[in-house]
Design a protein around this motif. Structure first.
Motif, PDB file in Angstrom:
ATOM      1  N   GLY A 126       0.826  -1.194   0.000  1.00  0.00           N
ATOM      2  CA  GLY A 126       0.000   0.000   0.000  1.00  0.00           C
ATOM      3  C   GLY A 126       0.863   1.248   0.000  1.00  0.00           C
ATOM      4  O   GLY A 126       2.093   1.177   0.003  1.00  0.00           O
ATOM      5  N   ASP A 127       0.220   2.401  -0.017  1.00  0.00           N
ATOM      6  CA  ASP A 127       0.896   3.698  -0.118  1.00  0.00           C
ATOM      7  C   ASP A 127       0.812   4.420   1.217  1.00  0.00           C
ATOM      8  O   ASP A 127      -0.281   4.724   1.705  1.00  0.00           O
ATOM      9  CB  ASP A 127       0.221   4.533  -1.216  1.00  0.00           C
ATOM     10  CG  ASP A 127       1.036   5.757  -1.596  1.00  0.00           C
ATOM     11  OD1 ASP A 127       1.757   6.292  -0.730  1.00  0.00           O
ATOM     12  OD2 ASP A 127       0.926   6.199  -2.761  1.00  0.00           O
ATOM     13  N   PRO A 171      -3.915   7.831   4.489  1.00  0.00           N
ATOM     14  CA  PRO A 171      -4.180   7.590   5.917  1.00  0.00           C
ATOM     15  C   PRO A 171      -5.009   6.333   6.169  1.00  0.00           C
ATOM     16  O   PRO A 171      -4.793   5.640   7.169  1.00  0.00           O
ATOM     17  CB  PRO A 171      -4.939   8.852   6.363  1.00  0.00           C
ATOM     18  CG  PRO A 171      -5.466   9.464   5.103  1.00  0.00           C
ATOM     19  CD  PRO A 171      -4.473   9.115   4.043  1.00  0.00           C
ATOM     20  N   GLU A 172      -5.933   6.016   5.280  1.00  0.00           N
ATOM     21  CA  GLU A 172      -6.755   4.831   5.482  1.00  0.00           C
ATOM     22  C   GLU A 172      -5.917   3.562   5.354  1.00  0.00           C
ATOM     23  O   GLU A 172      -6.097   2.610   6.121  1.00  0.00           O
ATOM     24  CB  GLU A 172      -7.911   4.793   4.480  1.00  0.00           C
ATOM     25  CG  GLU A 172      -8.926   3.700   4.753  1.00  0.00           C
ATOM     26  CD  GLU A 172      -9.485   3.757   6.175  1.00  0.00           C
ATOM     27  OE1 GLU A 172      -9.658   2.676   6.789  1.00  0.00           O
ATOM     28  OE2 GLU A 172      -9.721   4.867   6.684  1.00  0.00           O
ATOM     29  N   TYR A 173      -4.983   3.550   4.408  1.00  0.00           N
ATOM     30  CA  TYR A 173      -4.085   2.403   4.298  1.00  0.00           C
ATOM     31  C   TYR A 173      -3.259   2.248   5.576  1.00  0.00           C
ATOM     32  O   TYR A 173      -3.068   1.129   6.079  1.00  0.00           O
ATOM     33  CB  TYR A 173      -3.142   2.535   3.107  1.00  0.00           C
ATOM     34  CG  TYR A 173      -1.967   1.579   3.182  1.00  0.00           C
ATOM     35  CD1 TYR A 173      -2.152   0.212   3.013  1.00  0.00           C
ATOM     36  CD2 TYR A 173      -0.686   2.040   3.484  1.00  0.00           C
ATOM     37  CE1 TYR A 173      -1.078  -0.680   3.121  1.00  0.00           C
ATOM     38  CE2 TYR A 173       0.389   1.166   3.594  1.00  0.00           C
ATOM     39  CZ  TYR A 173       0.184  -0.193   3.411  1.00  0.00           C
ATOM     40  OH  TYR A 173       1.244  -1.067   3.530  1.00  0.00           O
ATOM     41  N   CYS A 174      -2.749   3.356   6.108  1.00  0.00           N
ATOM     42  CA  CYS A 174      -1.916   3.284   7.310  1.00  0.00           C
ATOM     43  C   CYS A 174      -2.678   2.677   8.476  1.00  0.00           C
ATOM     44  O   CYS A 174      -2.132   1.866   9.234  1.00  0.00           O
ATOM     45  CB  CYS A 174      -1.409   4.680   7.676  1.00  0.00           C
ATOM     46  SG  CYS A 174      -0.168   5.334   6.522  1.00  0.00           S
ATOM     47  N   ALA A 179       2.628   9.538   7.857  1.00  0.00           N
ATOM     48  CA  ALA A 179       2.446   8.089   7.995  1.00  0.00           C
ATOM     49  C   ALA A 179       2.903   7.617   9.364  1.00  0.00           C
ATOM     50  O   ALA A 179       2.257   6.764   9.988  1.00  0.00           O
ATOM     51  CB  ALA A 179       3.203   7.351   6.897  1.00  0.00           C
ATOM     52  N   MET A 180       4.005   8.154   9.847  1.00  0.00           N
ATOM     53  CA  MET A 180       4.488   7.804  11.185  1.00  0.00           C
ATOM     54  C   MET A 180       3.425   8.135  12.233  1.00  0.00           C
ATOM     55  O   MET A 180       3.168   7.345  13.148  1.00  0.00           O
ATOM     56  CB  MET A 180       5.781   8.565  11.478  1.00  0.00           C
ATOM     57  CG  MET A 180       6.323   8.402  12.877  1.00  0.00           C
ATOM     58  SD  MET A 180       7.815   9.411  13.162  1.00  0.00           S
ATOM     59  CE  MET A 180       7.132  11.067  12.960  1.00  0.00           C
TER      60      MET A 180
END
Length: 229
Positions: free
Chosen positions: A111-112, A116-119, A167-168
């Motif tokens: 994923g990318d 935010p939803e992927y994270c 992402a962090m």
């Protein structure tokens, strides 16, 4: 004589004979296409069971620092979930195979990190696949050099901050409810945070942000028994 991390060697001479040629690949690039190949410890890292029973999520776990960390963790006894871009599947599959050979339960979750939803989904899928989570390694990152600030587009600046910083934040926030006392969060920073290169202004800025985030969060979570560094 076989070599591992416990073998006494002269580091000055260890790679003295290697003279890699310059090579350019379109972003994000693949380890599979590198000549010579990166040394990720595939042949040299020997574990001693220091992470037996632990469950780790590593972003950017298909190559570079992330892959080397994943290999070391698996050989130390941890189960591992790795995150990577879908176009890096070839690299991720190779690393996953090495981890499984070490006896680890492995989850590959493409994923990318800018999403935010992927994270958030990444954390949920890692917890489900591994049966929990007690190590988080925020390693995935983006670095593109530009000779002049005028060449840094709004898109590049945004992408670099989303990948390295946002992402962090998203992943760590989603992981916290799953992390018991004794857990560890590891954030990957850089010398660029202290001595920034003139061609890496946006990247260096993210690394300084990561330092501040890490120090502040470490103070917040230490009373809960969670180490952040």
């Amino acid at each position: 004589m076989s070599r591992d991390q416990y073998t006494f060697t002269n580091p000055v001479e260890l790679y003295a004979g290697i003279q890699p040629q310059k090579q350019h690949m379109r972003e994000p690039g693949l380890d599979a296409d590198l000549t010579p190949k990166a040394d990720l410890g595939e042949e040299s890292y020997r574990g001693t069971g220091r992470l037996t029973g632990r469950k780790a999520l590593i972003t950017g776990g298909d190559s570079g620092i992330g892959a080397a960390t994943a290999i070391a963790f698996a050989r130390e006894g941890a189960d591992v979930a790795i995150s990577y871009l879908p176009e890096e599947e070839e690299d991720a599959s190779r690393i996953a195979g090495i981890l499984r050979e070490a006896g680890a339960t492995v989850a590959t979750i493409p994923g990318d990190l800018r999403d935010p939803e992927y994270c958030r989904t990444l954390v949920a899928e890692a917890v489900a696949a591994l049966g929990g989570l007690d190590i988080l390694v925020n390693n995935g990152g983006k670095q593109v050099f530009q000779e002049s600030l005028t060449d840094v587009t709004d898109e590049q600046f945004d992408d670099t901050f989303k990948t390295n910083v946002y992402a962090m934040f998203w992943i760590t926030k989603a992981a916290l409810p799953h992390l018991p006392a004794g857990s560890t969060i590891i954030n990957t920073t850089s010398i660029q945070a202290y001595s920034p290169s003139d061609i890496l202004v946006d990247y260096a800025s993210t690394k300084s942000t990561i330092n501040a985030f890490t120090k502040g969060l470490a103070q917040q979570l230490a009373p809960k028994g969670i180490r952040v560094n």
